[in-house]
Design a protein around this motif. Sequence first.
Motif, mmCIF file in Angstrom:
data_model
loop_
_atom_site.group_PDB
_atom_site.id
_atom_site.type_symbol
_atom_site.label_atom_id
_atom_site.label_comp_id
_atom_site.label_asym_id
_atom_site.label_seq_id
_atom_site.Cartn_x
_atom_site.Cartn_y
_atom_site.Cartn_z
ATOM 1 N N UNK A 125 0.813 -1.094 -0.089
ATOM 2 C CA UNK A 125 0.052 0.150 0.129
ATOM 3 C C UNK A 125 0.877 1.137 -0.014
ATOM 4 N N UNK A 126 2.011 1.299 0.863
ATOM 5 C CA UNK A 126 2.792 2.546 0.970
ATOM 6 C C UNK A 126 3.609 2.629 -0.237
ATOM 7 N N UNK A 127 4.051 1.616 -0.882
ATOM 8 C CA UNK A 127 4.622 1.748 -2.049
ATOM 9 C C UNK A 127 3.810 2.110 -3.405
ATOM 10 N N UNK A 128 2.548 1.505 -3.119
ATOM 11 C CA UNK A 128 1.552 2.290 -4.369
ATOM 12 C C UNK A 128 1.404 3.561 -4.141
ATOM 13 N N UNK A 129 0.725 4.033 -3.149
ATOM 14 C CA UNK A 129 0.625 5.490 -2.677
ATOM 15 C C UNK A 129 1.940 6.392 -2.991
ATOM 16 N N UNK A 130 2.987 5.908 -2.893
ATOM 17 C CA UNK A 130 4.142 6.547 -3.178
ATOM 18 C C UNK A 130 4.372 6.788 -4.460
ATOM 19 N N UNK A 131 4.307 5.625 -5.441
ATOM 20 C CA UNK A 131 4.361 5.745 -6.700
ATOM 21 C C UNK A 131 3.182 6.548 -7.315
ATOM 22 N N UNK A 187 2.387 6.211 -12.210
ATOM 23 C CA UNK A 187 0.951 6.283 -11.837
ATOM 24 C C UNK A 187 0.276 4.917 -11.941
ATOM 25 N N UNK A 188 0.768 4.202 -13.050
ATOM 26 C CA UNK A 188 0.219 2.748 -13.490
ATOM 27 C C UNK A 188 0.736 1.784 -12.603
ATOM 28 N N UNK A 189 1.846 1.872 -11.997
ATOM 29 C CA UNK A 189 2.461 0.850 -10.832
ATOM 30 C C UNK A 189 1.400 1.217 -9.623
ATOM 31 N N UNK A 190 1.551 2.552 -9.357
ATOM 32 C CA UNK A 190 0.532 2.916 -7.932
ATOM 33 C C UNK A 190 -0.731 2.111 -8.273
ATOM 34 N N UNK A 191 -1.492 2.533 -9.139
ATOM 35 C CA UNK A 191 -2.875 2.100 -9.566
ATOM 36 C C UNK A 191 -3.177 0.529 -9.609
ATOM 37 N N UNK A 192 -2.225 0.046 -10.211
ATOM 38 C CA UNK A 192 -2.148 -1.519 -10.061
ATOM 39 C C UNK A 192 -1.863 -2.091 -8.624
ATOM 40 N N UNK A 193 -0.772 -1.526 -7.916
ATOM 41 C CA UNK A 193 -0.651 -1.726 -6.705
ATOM 42 C C UNK A 193 -1.757 -1.965 -5.538
ATOM 43 N N UNK A 194 -2.568 -0.738 -5.866
ATOM 44 C CA UNK A 194 -3.971 -0.720 -5.146
ATOM 45 C C UNK A 194 -4.941 -1.553 -5.368
#
Length: 125
Positions: free
Chosen positions: A45-51, A81-88
């Motif tokens: 979650x933190x990695x995704x929000x950071x991305x 942005x795509x990495x963040x959305x995929x992570x979430x």
Amino acid sequence: MQNAALWLASIFGPFLVILGLWMLIYCDQYAKVVSTIKGSAGLLYLKSVGNLLVGFTVLSQYDTWGWNLLALVTLLGWVMVVKGVLGLFAPQVCHNMMSRKNNCKVCGFIPLVWGALLSYVGFIM
């Protein structure tokens, strides 16, 4: 607007070079980091929000497409942005991409080359 792209390239270029080199040299450490992230929903979650945060920050400063190396800055923002959305919203996709065999070589080579190109743009162009 081009000054923002050069500024972002001068920051993210060396950052990605160092990150890529670390991933290539310390492949075993990279594997430990990936397994830790896989085992922790909070870290993902933190990695995704950071991305997402960094990606949208990059895009807010420079979001122009063109037939030059400055497009690498825009592409960097969108990839983050795509990495963040995929992570979430699709964490399993992120887990599968991170844990492929020989992934540390690919995951190290891409930021190394991308960072070298961005460094060229930020410091020489």
